[in-house]
Design a protein around this motif. Structure first.
Motif, PDB file in Angstrom:
ATOM      1  N   GLY A  86       0.949  -0.683   0.185  1.00  0.00           N
ATOM      2  CA  GLY A  86       0.104  -0.376  -0.109  1.00  0.00           C
ATOM      3  C   GLY A  86       0.917   1.217  -0.030  1.00  0.00           C
ATOM      4  O   GLY A  86       1.838   1.262  -0.007  1.00  0.00           O
ATOM      5  N   CYS A  87       0.101   2.685  -0.580  1.00  0.00           N
ATOM      6  CA  CYS A  87       0.801   3.258  -0.416  1.00  0.00           C
ATOM      7  C   CYS A  87       0.641   4.389  -0.484  1.00  0.00           C
ATOM      8  O   CYS A  87      -1.141   5.075   0.126  1.00  0.00           O
ATOM      9  CB  CYS A  87       1.662   3.765  -2.512  1.00  0.00           C
ATOM     10  N   ARG A  95       5.558  10.532  -3.084  1.00  0.00           N
ATOM     11  CA  ARG A  95       4.143   9.166  -2.367  1.00  0.00           C
ATOM     12  C   ARG A  95       5.253   8.082  -1.886  1.00  0.00           C
ATOM     13  O   ARG A  95       6.704   7.894  -2.673  1.00  0.00           O
ATOM     14  CB  ARG A  95       3.839   9.370  -4.021  1.00  0.00           C
ATOM     15  N   TRP A  96       5.020   7.570  -0.661  1.00  0.00           N
ATOM     16  CA  TRP A  96       5.343   6.506  -0.512  1.00  0.00           C
ATOM     17  C   TRP A  96       4.749   5.426  -0.451  1.00  0.00           C
ATOM     18  O   TRP A  96       3.213   5.579  -0.250  1.00  0.00           O
ATOM     19  CB  TRP A  96       5.732   6.963   1.285  1.00  0.00           C
ATOM     20  N   CYS A  97       5.220   4.083  -0.784  1.00  0.00           N
ATOM     21  CA  CYS A  97       5.098   2.790  -0.516  1.00  0.00           C
ATOM     22  C   CYS A  97       5.650   2.514   0.857  1.00  0.00           C
ATOM     23  O   CYS A  97       6.370   1.741   0.588  1.00  0.00           O
ATOM     24  CB  CYS A  97       5.056   2.133  -1.975  1.00  0.00           C
ATOM     25  N   ARG A  98       4.775   0.958   1.427  1.00  0.00           N
ATOM     26  CA  ARG A  98       5.200   0.002   2.107  1.00  0.00           C
ATOM     27  C   ARG A  98       5.456  -0.952   1.283  1.00  0.00           C
ATOM     28  O   ARG A  98       4.664  -1.591   0.725  1.00  0.00           O
ATOM     29  CB  ARG A  98       4.355  -0.289   3.282  1.00  0.00           C
ATOM     30  N   VAL A  99       7.027  -1.601   2.014  1.00  0.00           N
ATOM     31  CA  VAL A  99       7.457  -2.450   0.857  1.00  0.00           C
ATOM     32  C   VAL A  99       7.633  -3.851   1.828  1.00  0.00           C
ATOM     33  O   VAL A  99       7.978  -3.308   3.038  1.00  0.00           O
ATOM     34  CB  VAL A  99       7.709  -2.463  -0.554  1.00  0.00           C
ATOM     35  N   TRP A 151       9.150   1.686   4.281  1.00  0.00           N
ATOM     36  CA  TRP A 151       8.446   2.508   2.970  1.00  0.00           C
ATOM     37  C   TRP A 151       9.481   3.045   1.689  1.00  0.00           C
ATOM     38  O   TRP A 151      11.093   3.014   2.635  1.00  0.00           O
ATOM     39  CB  TRP A 151       8.261   3.781   4.064  1.00  0.00           C
ATOM     40  N   ALA A 152       9.468   2.586   0.813  1.00  0.00           N
ATOM     41  CA  ALA A 152      10.043   2.810  -0.358  1.00  0.00           C
ATOM     42  C   ALA A 152       9.141   4.488  -1.076  1.00  0.00           C
ATOM     43  O   ALA A 152       8.359   4.643  -1.334  1.00  0.00           O
ATOM     44  CB  ALA A 152       9.936   2.218  -1.225  1.00  0.00           C
TER      45      ALA A 152
END
Length: 231
Positions: A198-199, A206-210, A220-221
């Motif tokens: 999810g972002c 904009r950050w996405c949890r990976v 987070w990336a």
């Protein structure tokens, strides 16, 4: 009474290090201007420099409408920041003192844009310096960079991301929180496949949890370094 109110406001601004006419990020007479160009086949460039006192540096880069302009500032002085704005405009598209020193914008129209590196007024007044590296990247619209799929916005999206567009020799930081100031918990190379959890937006980034397939390297990336992967 009006004169007293104006005087009081001016004193408050001065005590905060924000004297009128010297707002953070506002170009001044001492600003240096440098044009950024990219080597053939490359979409990014890193420069190393130093600013002192009221000196700032405006890096000019030509960008086409719809392209993504990204800038990452690494500095040894926490009072130095970057802004991104259209040349000749006083309105920042990205304000580093608010959103952190990882700027990422889609430019609305073609032309020259400014990536501005500066010291906050309180630090400038003390004569402080900042040694920094600045990476500027332009992708999309035929620049040759591989682009993230942003069609799904912040919800849904692919099951997996692939890391892409990280400058050669560097790695993507996976952070504990969706912020460029958060602790780095892992670093991954271009081509690494990460599960999409999810972002979200933090400021203008904009950050996405990976995480990796095996559940490691969770964090987070920055979304601009992630493209849709087939898994």
């Amino acid at each position: 009474m009006r004169s007293f109110v104006l005087f009081a406001c001016a004193m408050l601004l001065w005590s905060a290090g924000l004297a009128p006419g010297s707002w953070p990020g506002q170009a001044g007479a001492q600003d240096r201007v440098e044009r950024i160009s990219f080597a053939p086949g490359r979409s990014s460039r890193t420069v190393h420099d130093t600013i002192s006192g009221y000196e700032g540096i405006d890096y000019l880069v030509n960008v086409k409408a719809g392209q993504r302009l990204a800038a990452t500032l690494r500095t040894d002085n926490p009072s130095s920041y970057l802004n991104i704005k259209a040349r000749g405009s006083s309105a920042a598209l990205f304000n580093g003192s608010v959103a952190g020193n990882l700027g990422d914008v889609i430019v609305p129209s073609s032309g020259d844009y400014v990536v501005e590196v500066y010291l906050m007024r309180n630090a400038a007044r003390r004569g402080e310096s900042a040694n920094f590296s600045l990476t500027i990247e332009v992708t999309g619209g035929g620049s040759g960079g591989r682009q993230p799929d942003f069609a799904d916005g912040l919800a849904g999206g692919p099951d997996f991301w692939e890391v892409a567009n990280v400058p050669p020799g560097d790695r993507l930081n996976i952070r504990s929180q969706p912020s460029s100031q958060a602790v780095t918990v892992a670093r991954v190379r271009n081509g690494t496949v990460l599960r999409n959890l999810g972002c979200r937006m933090n400021g203008q980034t904009r950050w996405c949890r990976v995480e990796r397939r095996n559940g490691s390297a969770g964090g987070w990336a920055a979304g601009r370094f992630l493209v849709e992967s087939g898994g």
